[in-house]
Write an enzyme that holds these catalytic residues in place. Structure first.
Site, PDB file in Angstrom:
ATOM      1  N   THR A  12       0.862  -1.200   0.000  1.00  0.00           N
ATOM      2  CA  THR A  12       0.000   0.000   0.000  1.00  0.00           C
ATOM      3  C   THR A  12       0.888   1.236   0.000  1.00  0.00           C
ATOM      4  O   THR A  12       1.976   1.219   0.574  1.00  0.00           O
ATOM      5  CB  THR A  12      -0.862  -0.017   1.284  1.00  0.00           C
ATOM      6  OG1 THR A  12      -1.836  -1.039   1.134  1.00  0.00           O
ATOM      7  CG2 THR A  12      -1.546   1.320   1.551  1.00  0.00           C
ATOM      8  N   ARG A  42     -14.749  -6.773   0.497  1.00  0.00           N
ATOM      9  CA  ARG A  42     -13.977  -6.330   1.673  1.00  0.00           C
ATOM     10  C   ARG A  42     -13.355  -4.930   1.461  1.00  0.00           C
ATOM     11  O   ARG A  42     -12.805  -4.629   0.418  1.00  0.00           O
ATOM     12  CB  ARG A  42     -12.872  -7.353   1.950  1.00  0.00           C
ATOM     13  CG  ARG A  42     -11.972  -7.012   3.156  1.00  0.00           C
ATOM     14  CD  ARG A  42     -10.709  -6.319   2.757  1.00  0.00           C
ATOM     15  NE  ARG A  42      -9.805  -6.157   3.887  1.00  0.00           N
ATOM     16  CZ  ARG A  42      -8.715  -5.381   3.867  1.00  0.00           C
ATOM     17  NH1 ARG A  42      -8.406  -4.724   2.780  1.00  0.00           N
ATOM     18  NH2 ARG A  42      -7.948  -5.280   4.909  1.00  0.00           N
ATOM     19  N   THR A  62      -0.335   1.951   6.866  1.00  0.00           N
ATOM     20  CA  THR A  62      -0.279   0.727   6.063  1.00  0.00           C
ATOM     21  C   THR A  62      -0.176  -0.461   6.997  1.00  0.00           C
ATOM     22  O   THR A  62       0.478  -0.385   8.038  1.00  0.00           O
ATOM     23  CB  THR A  62       0.901   0.732   5.075  1.00  0.00           C
ATOM     24  OG1 THR A  62       0.928  -0.531   4.407  1.00  0.00           O
ATOM     25  CG2 THR A  62       2.241   0.958   5.763  1.00  0.00           C
ATOM     26  N   GLY A  63      -0.845  -1.540   6.647  1.00  0.00           N
ATOM     27  CA  GLY A  63      -0.798  -2.720   7.507  1.00  0.00           C
ATOM     28  C   GLY A  63      -2.095  -3.501   7.406  1.00  0.00           C
ATOM     29  O   GLY A  63      -2.866  -3.309   6.460  1.00  0.00           O
TER      30      GLY A  63
END
Ligand code: ASP
Length: 345
Positions: free
Chosen positions: A212, A240, A263-264
Site C-alpha cells: 500500500t 472487503r 499501512t498494515g
C-alpha cells in the site's frame, strides 16, 4: 526632481515596503510509504532493493519539488502517490493485488488538514489512479466516500476515463494470489467449523498484502495533508474494504495536530482508529508526533495482533515514522535536505 526630493521619494518607497506584513513561511516536508511487512535484507536481491529505493526517492522528490515551488501539500502528496500508483512495485494502481475472484478492487483516500475536507473511493475496478478520484470526490462532490460503480460513474462525469481491470495485472501478484488461496484452503481444511474467516489473514505471510502507498506533507503555508492508495489484501472477498479509504483509520489530517497515512492489516487499523487516534494524542495530550505514533503502533493494536506502520508530519515540518513489522518501504525529505530512503528497521 531635485536630489533631495529623489531621496525623500526613495525613503518613502523603502519604508512602505518594510511596513508590508511579512508572511511567515513554514518549513516544508514530505514523507511517503510503500507498505509495511515481513521485509528483510534476505527477502530481496540487491537489484530489487535498488529499484525500490529509486522509486521511493523519485516519489519523494516529486512531492518535495512541488512544495519547494510553493505548491500545496495536497498537490505534493497527490503527485507523490501517483508515482507509486504507476509503478508495479507497489500494491496500488498498477501492481494492485488480486481479489479471491482474480480481479482488482482499489481503495484510496485523501484529507486536507486546513479545511478538514476529505474524499475517498472504495472498491473501484477501472480507475488508473484512485487517489485522483478520491481528490475529486473531496473537491467536486458533496460526499466524502463513494464506492464501486457509483464512484466510477462520478469519475466519468468528471471526465476521468475508465480503464480495463486487466490494466492492474502483474505476474508477481498473481503468484501471490495462488499461494494465498492454497493457504486459505489449508486453514479451512484444518478448522473445525470449516470456516475460512478473514481473521485467519493474521497467520499469513505479510508479503501477500504488502505495498500500500501513502504520503503526508506540510507546505510553505503550514497546511498539512495525507493520502493513501491501495489494492487492499490479496484474496480479499465479499467486497472487503480495508482501512486505507477510511478517514480516521488509514488517513487523517488536521493542521492543529498532524497528518497520518497508514499501512498494515486494515481490519486492526479500522478497529483501533489508528490515524486519528495518533492525532488526538497530539492535539489533546500535547504529545510529539513520534511518541503519539509509537504509543498507537506498539500499544493495544499490536497486543491484539495488528501489524503495520504509519508516516506522520505536523505543521512545523516535523516527520515521524513508526512500524511494528520487520520493515516498511519509506522515505522523507525535509526543507533544504536530500531525500532519505529506508526499507528495513
Ligand atoms: N491497509 C491495507 C488494507 O488493509 C493493506 C496494506 O496496507 O498493506 O487494505
Amino acid at each position: 526632481m531635485t536630489s533631495k526630493l529623489k531621496y525623500l521619494a526613495a525613503t518613502l518607497v523603502a519604508s512602505a515596503l518594510l511596513s508590508q506584513p511579512v508572511l511567515a513561511q513554514s518549513s516544508i516536508a514530505i514523507a511517503i510509504h510503500g507498505g509495511a511487512g515481513t521485509i528483510s535484507p534476505q527477502s530481496m536481491t540487491s537489484a530489487q532493493k535498488l529499484r525500490y529505493e529509486a522509486k521511493l526517492k523519485q516519489a519523494t522528490d516529486m512531492g518535495y519539488n512541488i512544495l519547494a515551488k510553493g505548491g500545496s501539500s495536497i498537490e505534493a502528496i497527490s503527485a507523490a502517490v501517483n508515482v507509486l500508483e504507476d509503478s508495479p512495485l507497489f500494491n496500488a494502481g498498477i501492481g494492485a493485488v488480486y481479489t479471491y475472484d482474480g480481479a482488482h478492487e482499489l481503495d484510496a483516500s485523501i484529507m486536507d488538514g486546513k479545511t478538514l475536507n476529505a474524499g475517498a473511493v472504495t472498491g473501484v475496478k477501472h480507475i488508473q489512479n484512485p487517489i485522483n478520484l478520491a481528490r475529486l470526490v473531496m473537491t467536486h462532490s458533496v460526499h466524502v466516500m463513494l464506492s464501486g460503480e457509483g464512484a466510477e460513474e462520478f469519475a466519468l462525469q468528471q471526465g476521468m476515463p475508465l480503464v480495463a481491470n486487466s490494466t492492474f495485472d502483474t505476474e508477481r501478484r498473481y503468484q501471490s494470489l495462488l499461494k494465498a488461496k492454497q493457504k486459505l484452503h489449508d486453514i479451512k481444511a484444518k478448522s473445525k467449523s470449516g470456516a475460512d474467516y478473514q481473521a485467519n489473514y493474521v497467520n499469513w505471510d505479510n508479503s501477500y498484502k504488502m505495498g500500500t502507498v501513502g504520503a503526508v506533507a506540510v507546505d510553505k503555508q503550514g497546511n498539512i495533508a495525507a493520502a493513501t492508495s491501495t489494492g487492499g489484501m490479496t484474496a480479499k472477498r465479499y467486497g472487503r474494504i480495508g482501512d486505507s479509504p477510511i478517514i480516521g483509520a488509514g488517513t487523517w489530517a488536521d493542521n492543529d495536530s498532524c497528518a497520518v497515512s497508514a499501512t498494515g492489516h486494515g481490519e486492526y487499523f479500522i478497529r483501533f482508529n489508528v490515524a486519528s487516534d495518533i492525532c488526538a494524542r497530539v492535539k489533546y495530550q500535547g504529545k510529539d508526533i513520534q511518541k503519539a505514533s509509537d504509543e498507537v503502533i506498539f500499544g493495544e493494536m499490536k497486543q491484539a495482533g495488528g501489524t503495520g506502520g504509519v508516516i506522520v508530519v505536523d505543521a512545523k515540518g516535523n516527520v515521524a515514522m513508526s512500524f511494528n513489522t520487520q520493515g516498511m518501504y519509506r522515505a522523507f525529505r525535509k526543507q533544504g535536505q536530500q531525500a532519505q530512503v529506508a526499507i528495513f528497521k
